[in-house]
Write an enzyme that holds these catalytic residues in place. Structure first.
Site, PDB file in Angstrom:
ATOM      1  N   ASN A  72      74.099  85.067  22.295  1.00 27.20           N
ATOM      2  CA  ASN A  72      74.721  83.797  21.939  1.00 27.20           C
ATOM      3  C   ASN A  72      74.671  82.810  23.107  1.00 27.20           C
ATOM      4  OD1 ASN A  72      76.142  83.554  19.136  1.00 27.20           O
ATOM      5  ND2 ASN A  72      76.245  85.711  19.731  1.00 27.20           N
ATOM      6  N   HIS A 102      74.704  92.501  46.584  1.00 40.01           N
ATOM      7  CA  HIS A 102      74.475  92.709  48.010  1.00 40.01           C
ATOM      8  C   HIS A 102      75.292  93.900  48.490  1.00 40.01           C
ATOM      9  CE1 HIS A 102      72.309  88.944  48.777  1.00 40.01           C
ATOM     10  NE2 HIS A 102      73.101  88.431  47.847  1.00 40.01           N
ATOM     11  N   THR A 149      82.681  97.892  35.236  1.00 43.02           N
ATOM     12  CA  THR A 149      82.305  98.408  36.545  1.00 43.02           C
ATOM     13  C   THR A 149      81.811  99.851  36.480  1.00 43.02           C
ATOM     14  OG1 THR A 149      84.561  99.157  36.987  1.00 43.02           O
ATOM     15  CG2 THR A 149      83.989  96.915  37.699  1.00 43.02           C
ATOM     16  N   LYS A 150      81.950 100.487  35.292  1.00 42.83           N
ATOM     17  CA  LYS A 150      81.516 101.872  35.093  1.00 42.83           C
ATOM     18  C   LYS A 150      80.799 101.979  33.759  1.00 42.83           C
ATOM     19  CE  LYS A 150      85.286 103.860  37.732  1.00 42.83           C
ATOM     20  NZ  LYS A 150      86.500 104.651  37.721  1.00 42.83           N
ATOM     21  N   LYS A 167      89.574 103.018  22.655  1.00 43.80           N
ATOM     22  CA  LYS A 167      89.456 103.883  21.487  1.00 43.80           C
ATOM     23  C   LYS A 167      87.977 104.106  21.186  1.00 43.80           C
ATOM     24  CE  LYS A 167      89.243 100.731  17.609  1.00 43.80           C
ATOM     25  NZ  LYS A 167      89.725 100.551  16.265  1.00 43.80           N
TER      26      LYS A 167
END
Length: 184
Positions: A72, A102, A149-150, A167
Site C-alpha cells: 500500500n 550499522h 525485532t525478532k 495469539k
C-alpha cells in the site's frame, strides 16, 4: 579513467533512485510504475501484485515480490540486504521494512546488510516497522504500529514495541490479494 567510470556509474545509480522515489512513485498508473520497477529497478514482481503510490526504495535490485501481493501507499522498502515478499501478502500504508543498519559497537560504524523474508499470506499493519534480518512466517500478522525485532513464526499475531506474541491466527487461508485502486 577508471575513477571517472565509477563516478559516472554512481551518479546514474543515484539518478535512477531519485527518479524512482520522486517521480515514478507518484504516477497514478500501476502499469507505468510496475514497468519502471521491473525494467529499471530490476525488481522481480509477480503477476497480480501491486505497489501503490508514494512508496520509496533504498536501492535498485534485491526486491522480490510473489503473486497477488499488495504494497500500500507510502511504504519504505529497503532491499539493500535482500527483501523477499511472498504470495498474497498485504502490506498496509506507511510500513517500513529495513534490511540494512550499522554496527554501533564497531569503531568504523560499519554498515551491515541482513535479508528480510515475509512469507505467503502475511499481513503487516499500518506504520509497522520490520528491522533487518527478520523472518515473518506464513500467515503471520504484525499489528499496526508494531516494531518487529525478532522473527515471527507462522500464523502468529504480534503487536507492540517491541512486538510480542498475542495469539495464533486461523490457518485456513485461501484468499487472493490482487486488488488495485484507480489513481493509487
Amino acid at each position: 579513467m577508471n575513477n571517472y567510470i565509477k563516478k559516472s556509474s554512481s551518479f546514474l545509480s543515484e539518478l535512477r533512485l531519485y527518479l524512482c522515489n520522486h517521480f515514478i512513485s507518484n504516477i497514478p498508473s500501476h502499469t507505468i510504475r510496475l514497468l519502471f520497477y521491473r525494467e529499471f529497478m530490476s525488481f522481480n514482481i509477480g503477476k497480480g501484485s501491486s505497489i501503490f503510490m508514494g512508496c520509496k526504495f533504498d536501492c535498485a535490485r534485491g526486491l522480490t515480490i510473489g503473486v497477488n501481493s499488495v504494497i500500500n501507499a507510502r511504504c519504505r522498502l529497503d532491499s539493500r540486504g535482500g527483501l523477499i515478499i511472498g504470495d498474497n501478502v498485504s502490506i498496509s500504508e506507511d510500513v517500513i521494512i529495513l534490511t540494512a543498519d550499522h554496527d554501533m559497537d564497531a569503531a568504523d560504524f560499519a554498515g551491515r546488510n541482513k535479508n528480510v523474508i515475509i512469507e505467503d499470506y502475511a499481513w503487516i499493519g499500518t506504520r509497522a516497522m520490520i528491522l533487518p534480518g527478520i523472518n515473518t512466517g506464513k500467515g503471520a500478522v504484525i499489528a499496526a504500529g508494531s516494531v518487529v525485532t525478532k522473527n515471527v513464526n507462522a500464523f502468529q499475531v504480534v503487536a507492540g514495541v517491541p512486538a510480542k506474541f498475542i495469539k495464533m491466527r486461523n490457518q485456513n487461508l485461501e484468499y487472493k490479494n490482487n486488488y488495485k485502486r484507480l489513481f493509487q
